[in-house]
Design a protein around this motif. Structure first.
Motif, PDB file in Angstrom:
ATOM      1  N   LYS A 184      74.731  -2.747 -29.824  1.00 43.90           N
ATOM      2  CA  LYS A 184      74.047  -1.589 -30.437  1.00 43.90           C
ATOM      3  C   LYS A 184      74.832  -0.197 -29.708  1.00 43.90           C
ATOM      4  N   ILE A 185      75.204  -0.572 -28.415  1.00 48.50           N
ATOM      5  CA  ILE A 185      76.149   0.451 -27.590  1.00 48.50           C
ATOM      6  C   ILE A 185      77.304   0.660 -28.168  1.00 48.50           C
ATOM      7  N   ALA A 186      77.951  -0.668 -28.369  1.00 44.61           N
ATOM      8  CA  ALA A 186      79.506  -0.633 -28.985  1.00 44.61           C
ATOM      9  C   ALA A 186      79.526   0.222 -30.378  1.00 44.61           C
ATOM     10  N   ARG A 187      78.422  -0.325 -31.194  1.00 38.73           N
ATOM     11  CA  ARG A 187      78.464   0.474 -32.671  1.00 38.73           C
ATOM     12  C   ARG A 187      78.281   2.197 -32.480  1.00 38.73           C
ATOM     13  N   ALA A 188      77.337   2.477 -31.373  1.00 45.12           N
ATOM     14  CA  ALA A 188      77.088   3.923 -31.229  1.00 45.12           C
ATOM     15  C   ALA A 188      78.432   4.667 -30.678  1.00 45.12           C
ATOM     16  N   GLU A 189      79.104   3.995 -29.851  1.00 48.91           N
ATOM     17  CA  GLU A 189      80.399   4.171 -29.230  1.00 48.91           C
ATOM     18  C   GLU A 189      81.541   4.276 -30.282  1.00 48.91           C
ATOM     19  N   LEU A 211      83.200   7.838 -31.827  1.00 48.21           N
ATOM     20  CA  LEU A 211      84.881   8.127 -31.538  1.00 48.21           C
ATOM     21  C   LEU A 211      85.243   8.268 -33.072  1.00 48.21           C
ATOM     22  N   ARG A 212      84.697   7.707 -33.916  1.00 48.91           N
ATOM     23  CA  ARG A 212      84.943   8.262 -35.500  1.00 48.91           C
ATOM     24  C   ARG A 212      84.585   9.523 -35.670  1.00 48.91           C
ATOM     25  N   SER A 213      83.459  10.161 -35.305  1.00 47.83           N
ATOM     26  CA  SER A 213      83.120  11.405 -35.691  1.00 47.83           C
ATOM     27  C   SER A 213      84.002  12.354 -34.906  1.00 47.83           C
ATOM     28  N   ARG A 214      84.540  11.832 -33.758  1.00 43.67           N
ATOM     29  CA  ARG A 214      85.584  12.953 -32.990  1.00 43.67           C
ATOM     30  C   ARG A 214      86.966  12.799 -33.698  1.00 43.67           C
TER      31      ARG A 214
END
Length: 76
Positions: free
Chosen positions: A48-53, A57-60
Motif C-alpha cells: 500500500k505504501i508503494a502504491r501511494a508513492e 509521483l504520477r500526479s507530480r
C-alpha cells in the motif's frame, strides 16, 4: 504501524525460538500462526505504501508536464 508490526514480529520469533528449545508445542503452533499473519500484514502495508508513492509521483509528473506545456505555449 510498521514499527509495531516489526516489534511483534521480533517478539514472536523470540518466543518461537524459546518454544522450540523448550519443546513446548503449545507455544510453537500459535506463534507460527502469529508470525505468518504478521508477515502477511507487513507485506500488505508495504504494498500500500508503494502504491501511494507511485500515485504521488504520477500526479507530480502530470503537474510538471502541464507546466512544461504552458511554458511551451507561452514561448511560441
Amino acid at each position: 504501524m510498521i514499527e509495531g508490526l516489526i516489534a511483534v514480529l521480533i517478539l514472536g520469533f523470540l518466543t518461537l525460538i524459546f518454544g522450540i528449545i523448550g519443546g513446548f508445542l503449545q507455544i510453537i503452533i500459535p506463534q507460527a500462526i502469529l508470525l505468518a499473519v504478521i508477515i502477511y500484514l507487513l507485506i500488505r502495508v508495504r504494498v500500500k505504501i508503494a502504491r501511494a508513492e507511485k500515485e504521488k509521483l504520477r500526479s507530480r509528473i502530470d503537474q510538471l508536464e502541464g507546466k512544461i506545456k504552458t511554458m511551451a505555449k507561452a514561448s511560441t
